[in-house]
Design an enzyme around this catalytic site. Structure first.
Site, PDB file in Angstrom:
ATOM      1  N   THR A 151       0.824  -1.205   0.000  1.00 38.05           N
ATOM      2  CA  THR A 151       0.000   0.000   0.000  1.00 38.05           C
ATOM      3  C   THR A 151       0.857   1.255   0.000  1.00 38.05           C
ATOM      4  OG1 THR A 151      -1.701  -1.170   1.249  1.00 38.05           O
ATOM      5  CG2 THR A 151      -1.835   1.228   1.211  1.00 38.05           C
ATOM      6  N   TYR A 174     -13.105  -3.263  -1.349  1.00 34.16           N
ATOM      7  CA  TYR A 174     -14.319  -2.756  -1.991  1.00 34.16           C
ATOM      8  C   TYR A 174     -15.381  -3.837  -2.183  1.00 34.16           C
ATOM      9  CZ  TYR A 174     -17.417  -0.108  -5.055  1.00 34.16           C
ATOM     10  OH  TYR A 174     -18.506   0.517  -5.585  1.00 34.16           O
ATOM     11  N   TYR A 191      -2.931 -10.056   5.017  1.00 34.23           N
ATOM     12  CA  TYR A 191      -2.858  -8.654   5.430  1.00 34.23           C
ATOM     13  C   TYR A 191      -4.271  -8.151   5.689  1.00 34.23           C
ATOM     14  CZ  TYR A 191      -1.733  -3.619   4.968  1.00 34.23           C
ATOM     15  OH  TYR A 191      -1.596  -2.261   5.167  1.00 34.23           O
ATOM     16  N   ARG A 216      -8.972   0.452   5.472  1.00 39.30           N
ATOM     17  CA  ARG A 216      -8.757   0.811   4.076  1.00 39.30           C
ATOM     18  C   ARG A 216      -9.545  -0.067   3.115  1.00 39.30           C
ATOM     19  NH1 ARG A 216      -3.518   4.107   3.124  1.00 39.30           N
ATOM     20  NH2 ARG A 216      -4.385   4.130   1.031  1.00 39.30           N
ATOM     21  N   LYS A 224      -0.304  -9.910   8.697  1.00 42.60           N
ATOM     22  CA  LYS A 224      -0.079  -8.524   9.100  1.00 42.60           C
ATOM     23  C   LYS A 224      -1.420  -7.982   9.579  1.00 42.60           C
ATOM     24  CE  LYS A 224       1.141  -3.936   7.289  1.00 42.60           C
ATOM     25  NZ  LYS A 224       1.500  -3.148   6.077  1.00 42.60           N
ATOM     26  N   ILE A 243       5.565  -4.417  10.135  1.00 41.84           N
ATOM     27  CA  ILE A 243       5.707  -3.882   8.780  1.00 41.84           C
ATOM     28  C   ILE A 243       5.265  -2.436   8.868  1.00 41.84           C
ATOM     29  CG2 ILE A 243       4.973  -4.077   6.378  1.00 41.84           C
ATOM     30  CD1 ILE A 243       4.578  -7.092   6.884  1.00 41.84           C
TER      31      ILE A 243
END
Length: 294
Positions: free
Chosen positions: A44, A107, A133, A138, A161, A203
């Site tokens: 990202t 989305y 992840y 987000r 993550k 991370i």
């Protein structure tokens, strides 16, 4: 094992918007010199959403070439269409990546069963270790600890993550997942506590600016030295908040440019460069962290 202080590396660009490979090489050397344990390329923070497939592969390939075996490179391979993620995963599998980091499909809002099917299909398509992840802020989807635990049984899925900032998640994940399943924080503000609670690594976005300092904090926390870890973490707390004053990677890219590590502050639309409103407060946080700026 991939442990410790990892950087979610930015992708530097020229003023015309092309990838700036000279600056990329400089960034890789910066992190190797300061002890970063691994580089995440084109996640990202590396603007994966706006790079073409060819650019994505080229940036990862060049990052590996610049690293020259001195530091592991983890490639971002996430997306919101399983077939396209498999295509990217298989292409990245031709490169010398240590692992891949696969964000939950954004989305679309898949169910937990959809997430399980997605990640199993991706993992089945490659021999390269996969790291899940989860960043619901987000993506609009939250991968629950029970879902992670089921996926952790797949031989190619080695870790997760977790970027919710909810520290109770780390304890729940450790309880549910196999002992050798790797837990990474994706939230700088809670990373120190995450490691002290048994996490394996971080991370990090802030690591782009303070790799040596962040590495020292992570090492102390991993060693169980809470007093030292908290002392090393304290000067960095301002960065953790200010680097998200606008959407990542807008602030961190501006800050890395102010440090003179990249030649240009270009960022691809629909993101725009950091608003003037936030310059002063981000500079103040950088000063507290003893970061020299141009």
């Amino acid at each position: 094992m991939l442990n410790g202080s990892m950087v979610a590396l930015i992708t530097p660009m020229t003023g015309s918007g092309e990838v700036d490979y000279a600056s990329l090489e400089k960034l890789v050397e910066f992190h190797i010199d300061r002890g970063t344990d691994a580089i995440v390329s084109v996640g990202t923070t590396g603007e994966s959403a706006t790079l073409s497939l060819a650019e994505h592969l080229a940036v990862v390939k060049q990052t590996i070439a610049f690293a020259a075996g001195r530091i592991p490179v983890i490639a971002g391979n996430g997306g919101n269409a399983t077939a396209k993620v498999i295509e990217l995963t298989q292409a990245l599998g031709q490169l010398d990546v240590a692992a891949m980091l696969c964000v939950t499909p954004y989305y679309n809002k898949p169910t937990q069963q959809g997430l399980i099917a997605h990640y199993r299909a991706v993992a089945d398509s490659t021999d390269i270790p996969q790291i899940l992840y989860n960043v619901p802020g987000r993506t609009g989807v939250d991968m629950l600890p029970e879902t992670v635990a089921e996926l952790a049984l797949h031989s190619k899925i080695i870790g997760v993550k977790e970027a919710t900032g909810d520290l109770s998640r780390s304890s729940r994940l450790r309880q549910l997942c196999p002992a050798d399943f790797l837990l990474y924080s994706g939230d700088d503000a809670t990373a120190c506590e995450f490691l002290l609670l048994g996490g394996n690594g971080v991370i990090s976005v802030a690591n782009n600016l303070v790799p040596a300092e962040f590495k020292a904090m992570c090492d102390a926390a991993l060693a169980g030295n809470a007093t030292l870890a908290h002392r090393l973490d304290a000067p960095l707390t301002g960065l953790y908040s200010e680097l998200f004053c606008e959407a990542n990677p807008i602030p961190v890219k501006w800050a890395v440019h102010r440090m003179g590590l990249i030649n240009n502050n270009h960022i691809r639309l629909p993101l725009t460069e950091l608003s003037d409103t936030y310059h002063g407060q981000l500079l103040q946080a950088m000063n507290k962290a003893r970061i020299e700026v141009n």
